[in-house]
Write a protein that holds these residues in place. Sequence first.
Motif, short mmCIF file in Angstrom:
data_model
loop_
_atom_site.label_atom_id
_atom_site.label_comp_id
_atom_site.label_asym_id
_atom_site.label_seq_id
_atom_site.Cartn_x
_atom_site.Cartn_y
_atom_site.Cartn_z
N PRO A 62 -2.47 7.72 10.25
CA PRO A 62 -1.43 6.75 9.90
C PRO A 62 -1.75 5.35 10.44
O PRO A 62 -1.43 4.35 9.80
CB PRO A 62 -0.17 7.30 10.55
CG PRO A 62 -0.45 8.70 10.85
CD PRO A 62 -1.91 8.92 10.87
N ALA A 94 -4.13 3.86 8.07
CA ALA A 94 -3.43 3.57 6.81
C ALA A 94 -2.56 2.33 6.97
O ALA A 94 -2.44 1.53 6.04
CB ALA A 94 -2.58 4.77 6.39
N SER A 95 -1.97 2.14 8.17
CA SER A 95 -1.13 0.95 8.32
C SER A 95 -1.98 -0.31 8.37
O SER A 95 -1.52 -1.38 7.98
CB SER A 95 -0.23 1.07 9.54
OG SER A 95 -0.99 1.34 10.67
N LEU A 138 -4.61 -0.71 6.43
CA LEU A 138 -4.76 -1.00 5.00
C LEU A 138 -3.50 -1.63 4.44
O LEU A 138 -3.55 -2.56 3.64
CB LEU A 138 -5.05 0.30 4.24
CG LEU A 138 -6.45 0.87 4.32
CD1 LEU A 138 -6.52 2.11 3.46
CD2 LEU A 138 -7.45 -0.15 3.83
N LEU A 139 -2.35 -1.08 4.89
CA LEU A 139 -1.06 -1.59 4.41
C LEU A 139 -0.93 -3.07 4.72
O LEU A 139 -0.53 -3.87 3.87
CB LEU A 139 0.06 -0.78 5.05
CG LEU A 139 1.48 -1.31 4.90
CD1 LEU A 139 1.88 -1.33 3.44
CD2 LEU A 139 2.46 -0.45 5.68
N LEU A 182 -3.30 -5.23 5.27
CA LEU A 182 -4.24 -6.01 4.47
C LEU A 182 -3.71 -6.19 3.05
O LEU A 182 -3.74 -7.31 2.50
CB LEU A 182 -5.60 -5.30 4.44
CG LEU A 182 -6.65 -6.00 3.59
CD1 LEU A 182 -6.97 -7.36 4.18
CD2 LEU A 182 -7.90 -5.16 3.49
N ALA A 183 -3.20 -5.09 2.46
CA ALA A 183 -2.67 -5.18 1.10
C ALA A 183 -1.50 -6.15 1.05
O ALA A 183 -1.37 -6.95 0.12
CB ALA A 183 -2.25 -3.80 0.61
N ALA A 219 -2.85 -9.72 1.22
CA ALA A 219 -3.44 -10.15 -0.05
C ALA A 219 -2.33 -10.40 -1.07
O ALA A 219 -2.36 -11.40 -1.80
CB ALA A 219 -4.41 -9.09 -0.57
N GLY A 220 -1.34 -9.51 -1.09
CA GLY A 220 -0.24 -9.68 -2.03
C GLY A 220 0.55 -10.94 -1.74
O GLY A 220 0.94 -11.67 -2.67
N ALA A 221 0.78 -11.22 -0.45
CA ALA A 221 1.53 -12.42 -0.10
C ALA A 221 0.79 -13.66 -0.56
O ALA A 221 1.40 -14.62 -1.03
CB ALA A 221 1.77 -12.45 1.40
N VAL A 281 -1.28 -13.82 -3.12
CA VAL A 281 -1.18 -13.89 -4.58
C VAL A 281 0.16 -14.48 -4.99
O VAL A 281 0.24 -15.37 -5.84
CB VAL A 281 -1.37 -12.49 -5.19
CG1 VAL A 281 -0.97 -12.51 -6.65
CG2 VAL A 281 -2.81 -12.05 -5.05
N ILE A 282 1.24 -13.98 -4.35
CA ILE A 282 2.57 -14.43 -4.75
C ILE A 282 2.82 -15.86 -4.28
O ILE A 282 3.40 -16.68 -4.98
CB ILE A 282 3.64 -13.48 -4.19
CG1 ILE A 282 3.56 -12.16 -4.95
CG2 ILE A 282 5.03 -14.07 -4.33
CD1 ILE A 282 4.68 -11.24 -4.67
#
Lengths: 479, 172
Positions: B145, B148-149, B151-152, B154-155, B158-160, B162-163
């Motif tokens: 976990p 995985a967090s 990765l979370l 990082l995603a 990256a999303g922030a 993009v938006i």
Amino acid sequence: MDFSAIRLELVAALIALSLLAVGLIAPRGKREMTGYIAAIAFLGLLALAFLAPGHGSSFLGGRFLNDPLALFFKRVFITAAFLVALMSLRFTAGLEESRSEFFALLAFSLVGMMVLSSANDFLSLYIGLELMTIPLVVLTAYDRASGKSTEAGTKYVLLSAISSAVLLFGLSLLFGASGSLAYGDVAAALAKPAFGPASGDPLAVIGGVMALAGFAFKIAAVPFHMWSPDIYEGAPTPVAAFLAVGSKTAGFAALARLLFFVLPSNGGGLSLVVISLSVLSMVVGNLIALPQTNMKRLLAYSSIAHAGYMLLGLVAASRAGLSALLYYIVLYLFANVGIFAAISSFGDGGRSGEIASLRGLWKRSPFMAASLLVCLLSLAGIPPAAGFLGKFYLLAEVARQGKLWLAALALLMSLVSISYYISVIRVIIMEKAEDESRIRVPIAQKAILALSALATVGLGVFPGPLTAWTQAIAAAVLR
Amino acid sequence: MESFLFYAFAALVVISALAMILSRNLVHSALYMAAAFLGMAFVYLLLRADYIAVVQILVYVGAISILFVFGIMLTKRDRMDGSNGFNRYGIIAGLVGLALFALLARAVTVAGASRAAPPADVPQAPAGGSAVAISNLFLGQLALPLEASALLLLAALAGAVVIGKGREKSKC
């Protein structure tokens, strides 16, 4: 420590990171190649999942399970991600910027789903859930040219934050009742006579109900469904497809594990909750789908209704029930991906998705109309498409367990659903289009449509292999 | 002594939480929220969860509350009236909240009564504080976990980007 148990997750994470890197180093005019790389990588991952899924069955002392059930769900997720990546090529080609991040986020979401389906403790469960959801939120808001997309992203992030809060509250109560995060320990603690929900340990009951509510949001079961029509309509069409097949299936993966192995649902109050969710979803989803004029909203309500049917498999809580649920998930995947691929082939990339735009499709693109027809018939549950057998397996198992009224209600609602699927088919075949020009279907969409239609008919005519496989999985995980 | 401290800090949490949702001024609300977080940190300390208490102060009191103040400053809406469209559901929301509270309170008291009496004294934290035990868990049994967090995050980053990048034609 046996790393082969998490081989698929490692490769998927590697794909996500590489896609981010490719987007940064690729020359400016060549960024659309990330989409093709993503599709090929997902196809490779799918091959890996079938040929060499890793032999270790658990990782880190059983905190992470790679059992047949998890593996089945992972194969479904990877297939969905592959098809959605193919479907997205056209959407991202129309974007001015950030084309490459789209696919990286898709891959991150895939990793989240895979972690979610393998999670064997509450912490992995929650991190997997968020790793799935947060990239999906960004993808939902990806269409910067459309105000609806931004609105849908905002709604999705707020509502999924609330549902996560409810889920976490429930998990913390379960932790309080059992003193552990690991599923095995929680199940053992809850099964003790004084503590089981059957004998009424209130903490476990409330915690279980709240955890169920959190996942009912993910699978869009009534009364936690309000988000899905707006978000399916506003999100880019491929993302809506991924929400409908990926996110919903992931919710079922987590729910199946929780209900079968952690919360004793049989005889306890929780099975009543699952039955109510199922009944409400079937009734409300199908009835509100009737007057819809937008194809994406119609699919949202129909997917709510399908969540209701799939919940029947969890209500049954038996080997046959689980096997029927898994069969249904596969046919639901192909039918939905096919329909969303058809919507995304329209000139505007499926931004509007009005049913009226399907008028005269039979003349404008016979191939697309035929594939769409097969997928719609499958969702409606008409033979020889696979949907008929899927519903039959679910209803037969529920009826066998003596819940005849539930099977009868599901049958009645499925008859209601036929009327709105048929009305879409009527628009496709009977109504005349104002614009009779032929539609140029992109090659990727053609491939998806052909695959979905073939799979849908194939599963309906030759259900043997898939049924044998799902039964073997159910027999392996449910003792 | 401990129960006196507990009631004092619990009162701090409850009063600041109420003040936070009742205050019309959003900046005041953010400050009350920081006070409620601080009270929770003390409650964690009473439970011998020293690491969580420190993290609570660092992250929640220090960072998240300040983030809220920044958000209020940047959106230039410092009054509740202009920003909350759901005020007409206040009474219903209050009733639902009270019902949920009653349910949970009853559940906790019944469940508490059905269990064996708690140990007379809460066990002392191990030498070096609970941070040692937590880091052992996170780099051992819970390593997956944790990764995985990563990765979370990082995603999400990256999303922030993009938006947040806005719509003007940029370099990408």
